[in-house]
Design a protein around this motif. Structure first.
Motif, short mmCIF file in Angstrom:
data_model
loop_
_atom_site.label_atom_id
_atom_site.label_comp_id
_atom_site.label_asym_id
_atom_site.label_seq_id
_atom_site.Cartn_x
_atom_site.Cartn_y
_atom_site.Cartn_z
N ASP A 230 0.76 -1.26 0.04
CA ASP A 230 0.05 0.04 -0.09
C ASP A 230 0.69 1.19 0.12
O ASP A 230 0.35 2.23 -0.48
CB ASP A 230 -0.85 0.08 1.17
N SER A 231 2.09 1.26 0.40
CA SER A 231 3.04 2.38 0.62
C SER A 231 3.80 2.48 -0.88
O SER A 231 4.52 3.25 -1.04
CB SER A 231 3.92 2.10 1.64
N HIS A 232 3.62 1.23 -1.87
CA HIS A 232 4.57 1.45 -2.82
C HIS A 232 4.07 0.71 -4.28
O HIS A 232 4.06 -0.05 -4.85
CB HIS A 232 5.84 0.37 -2.80
N GLU A 233 2.74 1.92 -4.77
CA GLU A 233 2.25 1.54 -5.77
C GLU A 233 1.29 -0.04 -6.04
O GLU A 233 1.37 -0.19 -7.05
CB GLU A 233 2.94 1.81 -6.94
N GLY A 234 1.12 -0.21 -4.93
CA GLY A 234 0.49 -1.82 -4.98
C GLY A 234 1.24 -2.92 -5.02
O GLY A 234 1.09 -3.95 -5.17
N LEU A 235 2.80 -2.80 -4.92
CA LEU A 235 3.64 -3.85 -5.13
C LEU A 235 4.55 -3.85 -3.98
O LEU A 235 5.27 -2.95 -3.51
CB LEU A 235 4.72 -3.38 -6.11
N SER A 236 4.43 -4.99 -3.23
CA SER A 236 4.99 -5.09 -2.12
C SER A 236 6.69 -5.34 -2.29
O SER A 236 6.97 -6.14 -3.25
CB SER A 236 4.55 -6.54 -1.31
N ARG A 237 7.37 -5.22 -1.44
CA ARG A 237 8.74 -5.15 -1.59
C ARG A 237 9.38 -6.37 -0.62
O ARG A 237 10.42 -6.55 -0.26
CB ARG A 237 9.66 -3.96 -1.30
N LEU A 238 8.33 -7.03 0.05
CA LEU A 238 8.68 -8.06 1.10
C LEU A 238 8.11 -9.09 0.92
O LEU A 238 6.78 -9.40 0.54
CB LEU A 238 8.13 -7.40 2.58
N ASP A 239 8.75 -10.02 1.19
CA ASP A 239 8.27 -11.73 1.22
C ASP A 239 8.36 -12.41 2.67
O ASP A 239 9.57 -12.49 2.80
CB ASP A 239 8.93 -12.68 0.16
N ARG A 240 7.53 -12.30 3.29
CA ARG A 240 7.48 -12.50 4.74
C ARG A 240 7.96 -13.97 5.15
O ARG A 240 9.06 -14.23 5.82
CB ARG A 240 6.34 -12.04 5.80
N GLU A 241 7.40 -14.88 4.47
CA GLU A 241 7.61 -16.48 4.41
C GLU A 241 8.94 -16.80 3.99
O GLU A 241 9.42 -17.96 4.43
CB GLU A 241 6.44 -17.23 4.05
N ALA A 242 9.39 -16.15 2.84
CA ALA A 242 10.70 -16.33 2.38
C ALA A 242 11.80 -16.05 3.39
O ALA A 242 11.69 -15.39 4.29
CB ALA A 242 11.05 -15.84 1.21
#
Length: 815
Positions: A655-667
């Motif tokens: 939500d803070s970056h154009e709808g594209l997450s920079r994070l993969d929590r499970e990886a």
């Protein structure tokens, strides 16, 4: 009876051949002596089918011999034909053993005993006959070669090319050109960038690395050679690769012994120094002229122009200006004072310390790549937090560095002859301070590529830039001292490269030297109960070794590199004398010692009753180093004891970056309660920055590595990142507000859109949206800091700098 000529030209490369061609056109008696049975041995030994470039493109060719970019074979054919047509007097298989005599009466003795007399001698012998040899264990094995004739001769081999210049790149590209040959090709570059090569070749090797045709290994050097394998020193430690053949293209050195025996002086004792020459290419021996690569100009166009010019000078045309004169005149036209190009070059070389060792010919080439500028008093050269990696050299006047952003009047003066901007050059960070002129100044802006080339090709310039950078790092670290205080310590300073895992201090040994970490990071360990226990982490900018120096005892801990690093070793005796003169610095050292002794006591106090805790603590710290914190400046950690798997962190990131997450929590990997998810570490020296064609990767003022809007989606950064934290993604359409989603179903909702929604809402035109690289930018510019941390309801997600990870490692371990 010796043959007599007005001009004897030694060497039939582009420079010598052009000189002889001009002599023939002017009707001067001449002889062109070539030790082989063919013209232009250097070009002749280029690999078959090699494309020869005609750079610089803006430089006019004034030789009587034609030259255009093209295949090696076509160029040699043209030269052979034109030498015959112009009736150039060539003697093949005529190697010159020595040159004696003086202007008007030189004697050239050939290896077969024949003597040739000449009034003038032009040396165009180049440097290719003196390749730099591989200097490591096994460097004399028979499968190591220093030239490559035909890349097509090699099939189904693991071949390693050592060298990051044009020759090495072209060899690697040629060996990997035909997939059916089955070669596995690797190229080694000891630096993070290809500073020595032409831009066209850099583009080719970047593309070859991107497509996997060539394995490009930067910041890597050969450690030892054994039959069938090559051991490498990489930034992550030693690595072993299969290797059937090594092609070493590590540059060449002037044939100094022969040249000095002719009586010709060099500019210095440095191994990379060139003969001292006048602007007309005349050496310290009147009547002997030196041109081409031996004069410091390896580019073919330059060489051919010099051959033409040297004969014109000998023939009395003293008014002839070099072909690059108009280009340099334009460079200098905005500077104050009525100086000629030659006078400006001499002025700049004399005034700027990093240029003192360049020849006038090298100065011409250097200035074609740089921009001299005149500044008025008080004018800003660059501002704090601006992007920029160029270097600025002060030729006249002085510059003021604003050390307090809140108070522009607090400044440090940088005097004439020095440089500013070296931090951006080395680290790639934004400008750390605003720099303006204190008075009118003449400053040379040296683009990053030109500065790196200067460092790579001139040892004296490299030493001076290193000395200035080291002095400033020490002044910043030990704030109570002056440059005069540091002089003796700096005179002892030695830059050392340290492999990952290599120790610089061993517990129990005698030693009093101080080590300043210039690049990379170190870990400190102590043997407790017979086991190495992690004590602390030291990032770049730290120092270590003061405890033994102050206490005059043995080393109390082992210090080793977490990743490939650089340290500055400072002599202990010289530093002790500095401490004797500066009691306030000694007091600071004792304060730092006290903190480190407290940490050691904390660990030792738990070695009996909490042995398992100590072991776990050390293992967790080691795990963090192995997972990239050794080179990180900021890293995301998740405490698995607190994490409830709600994925708020990922949604907040999107939500803070154009709808594209920079994070993969499970990886990512987990050890004990600590999880290191797939998120950018913002490395001290980012791998991703190494090969970015549009320079879209930058560092922010807080160390964040971010990608700007110039990204072209080439994917180089994604391939170079060892932690898998960069991906290429299509930018989705702008999201509507939360209320529109709740009440009207507009948009994909919080977080990143899933594949089903993205497919359903594909562009009406049907065209694929362009991809761009995305990665964590530490929520730069977003109030409140990283969204992932703010969105975590349990406090499980934390972002830490490496300096803080010691306390993180203690979490839940009874510490």
């Amino acid at each position: 009876m010796a043959s007599a000529f007005k001009i004897a030209v030694v060497g039939s490369g582009p420079a010598g051949m052009s000189a002889a061609g001009r002599a023939a056109q002017l009707g001067l008696s001449h002889i062109l002596l070539e030790k082989t049975d063919h013209l232009s041995d250097t070009i002749y030994k280029y690999q078959k089918g090699k494309h020869v470039m005609a750079t610089p493109s803006q430089l006019v060719l004034r030789s009587d011999m034609d030259f255009e970019a093209g295949k090696r074979e076509a160029i040699l054919e043209v030269w052979d034909r034109q030498v015959a047509e112009r009736q150039v007097n060539v003697r093949m298989n005529a190697e010159v053993k020595k040159i004696t005599g003086s202007k008007g009466d030189f004697t050239l003795t050939l290896t077969n005993g024949e003597e040739i007399k000449a009034e003038y001698v032009i040396l165009g012998i180049g440097t290719q006959g003196n390749p730099n040899k591989l200097r490591c264990e096994g460097g004399d094995l028979p499968h190591i070669q220093y030239t490559l004739d035909d890349p097509g001769e090699y099939v189904d081999e693991h071949i390693t090319v050592i060298g990051s210049g044009d020759a090495g790149i072209e060899n690697a590209i040629g060996l990997a050109a035909d997939p059916e040959q089955g070669n596995v090709v690797t190229i080694l570059n000891r630096s993070p960038e290809f500073a020595r090569a032409k831009q066209g070749n850099i583009d080719l090797i970047t593309e070859a690395g991107r497509t996997g045709r060539v394995n490009v290994m930067c910041e890597t050097t050969p450690a030892r050679v054994v039959p069938g394998y090559l051991y490498l020193d990489t930034r992550d430690g030693e690595q072993k690769i299969k290797c059937d053949r090594i092609i070493a293209r590590m540059g060449t050195a002037p044939p100094r012994k022969f040249v000095e025996e002719c009586g010709i002086q060099f500019t210095s004792d440095s191994a990379d120094a060139f003969p001292a020459l006048s602007p007309q290419f005349e050496s310290s021996v009147p009547g002997i002229y030196v041109i081409g690569a031996l004069a410091g100009y390896p580019l073919i166009k330059h060489c051919m122009n010099q051959g033409y010019d040297a004969v014109e000078f000998i023939n009395g045309n003293t008014d002839l200006k070099p072909a690059d004169e108009p280009l340099l005149e334009k460079k200098f036209e905005g500077l104050p004072g009525a100086r000629s190009v030659t006078e400006w070059l001499a002025f700049l070389r004399r005034r700027v310390s990093i240029l003192n060792d360049l020849s006038m010919l090298q100065m011409r080439e250097f200035m074609l790549d740089s921009e001299p500028r005149a500044y008025r008093a008080g004018e800003v050269v660059f501002r704090r937090n601006e992007p920029g990696a160029s270097l600025f050299a002060i030729a006249d006047g002085s510059l003021l560095v604003e050390i307090d952003p809140a108070n522009p009047d607090r400044t440090v003066s940088i005097e004439r002859g020095s440089i500013v901007g070296e931090v951006g050059l080395i680290s790639g960070r934004k400008r750390g301070a605003t720099v303006r002129t204190g008075e009118g100044a003449i400053v040379i802006e040296i683009p990053r590529s030109a500065a790196l080339k200067l460092i790579a090709t001139n040892d004296a310039a490299k030493r001076e830039i290193t000395r200035i950078a080291t002095e400033r790092q020490l002044l910043q670290m030990f704030g109570s001292v002056s440059p005069d205080d540091l002089k003796e310590v700096l005179d002892t300073a030695e830059i050392r490269n340290v492999r990952a895992g290599e120790t610089i201090i061993n517990e129990g040994e005698e030693g009093y030297d101080i080590f300043v970490i210039r690049l990379g990071s170190m870990v400190v360990e102590k043997s407790i109960g017979g086991k190495p226990v992690f004590l602390s982490y030291l990032p770049a900018g730290s120092y270590v070794g003061e405890m033994a120096l102050v206490d005059r005892g043995r080393r109390t801990a082992t210090v080793r590199a977490a990743i490939k690093s650089e340290v500055i070793r400072l002599d202990g005796d010289a530093f002790r004398r500095l401490l004797d003169r500066k009691p306030e610095l000694l007091a600071r050292f004792k304060q730092d010692m006290s903190s480190r002794q407290e940490l050691t006591s904390f660990i030792e106090a738990r070695k009996d009753g909490f042995g398992g805790v100590v072991d776990m603590y050390s293992q967790v710290a080691g795990f963090l180093v192995e997972n990239g914190i050794g080179e990180a400046t900021d890293v995301l950690l998740i405490d698995e004891k607190l994490c409830i798997g709600c994925d708020n962190c990922e949604r907040a990131c999107a939500d803070s970056h154009e709808g594209l997450s920079r994070l993969d929590r499970e990886a990512g990997r987990t050890y004990a309660h600590l999880h290191v998810p797939t998120s950018c570490r913002h490395c001290e020296h980012p791998h991703c920055m190494a090969d970015c064609p549009p320079n879209a990767l930058n560092r922010g003022p807080d160390g964040e590595v971010y990608i700007n809007d110039t990204c072209i989606g080439c994917g180089n950064c994604q391939r170079n990142c060892p932690y898998g934290v960069i991906r290429l993604a299509k930018v989705p359409p702008k999201k509507p507000g939360l209320l529109k989603w709740l009440f009207f179903g507009s948009g994909p909702g919080p977080g990143e859109a899933d594949e089903k929604w993205a497919k359903k809402n594909k562009s009406k035109s049907g065209a694929e949206a362009p991809k761009k690289a995305i990665k964590c930018d530490m929520c730069s510019g977003i109030e409140g800091g990283p969204a992932c941390v703010r969105a975590c309801p349990t406090g499980a997600a934390i972002r830490v700098s490496p300096e803080e990870f010691l306390s993180v490692a203690r979490m839940g371990q009874g510490g």
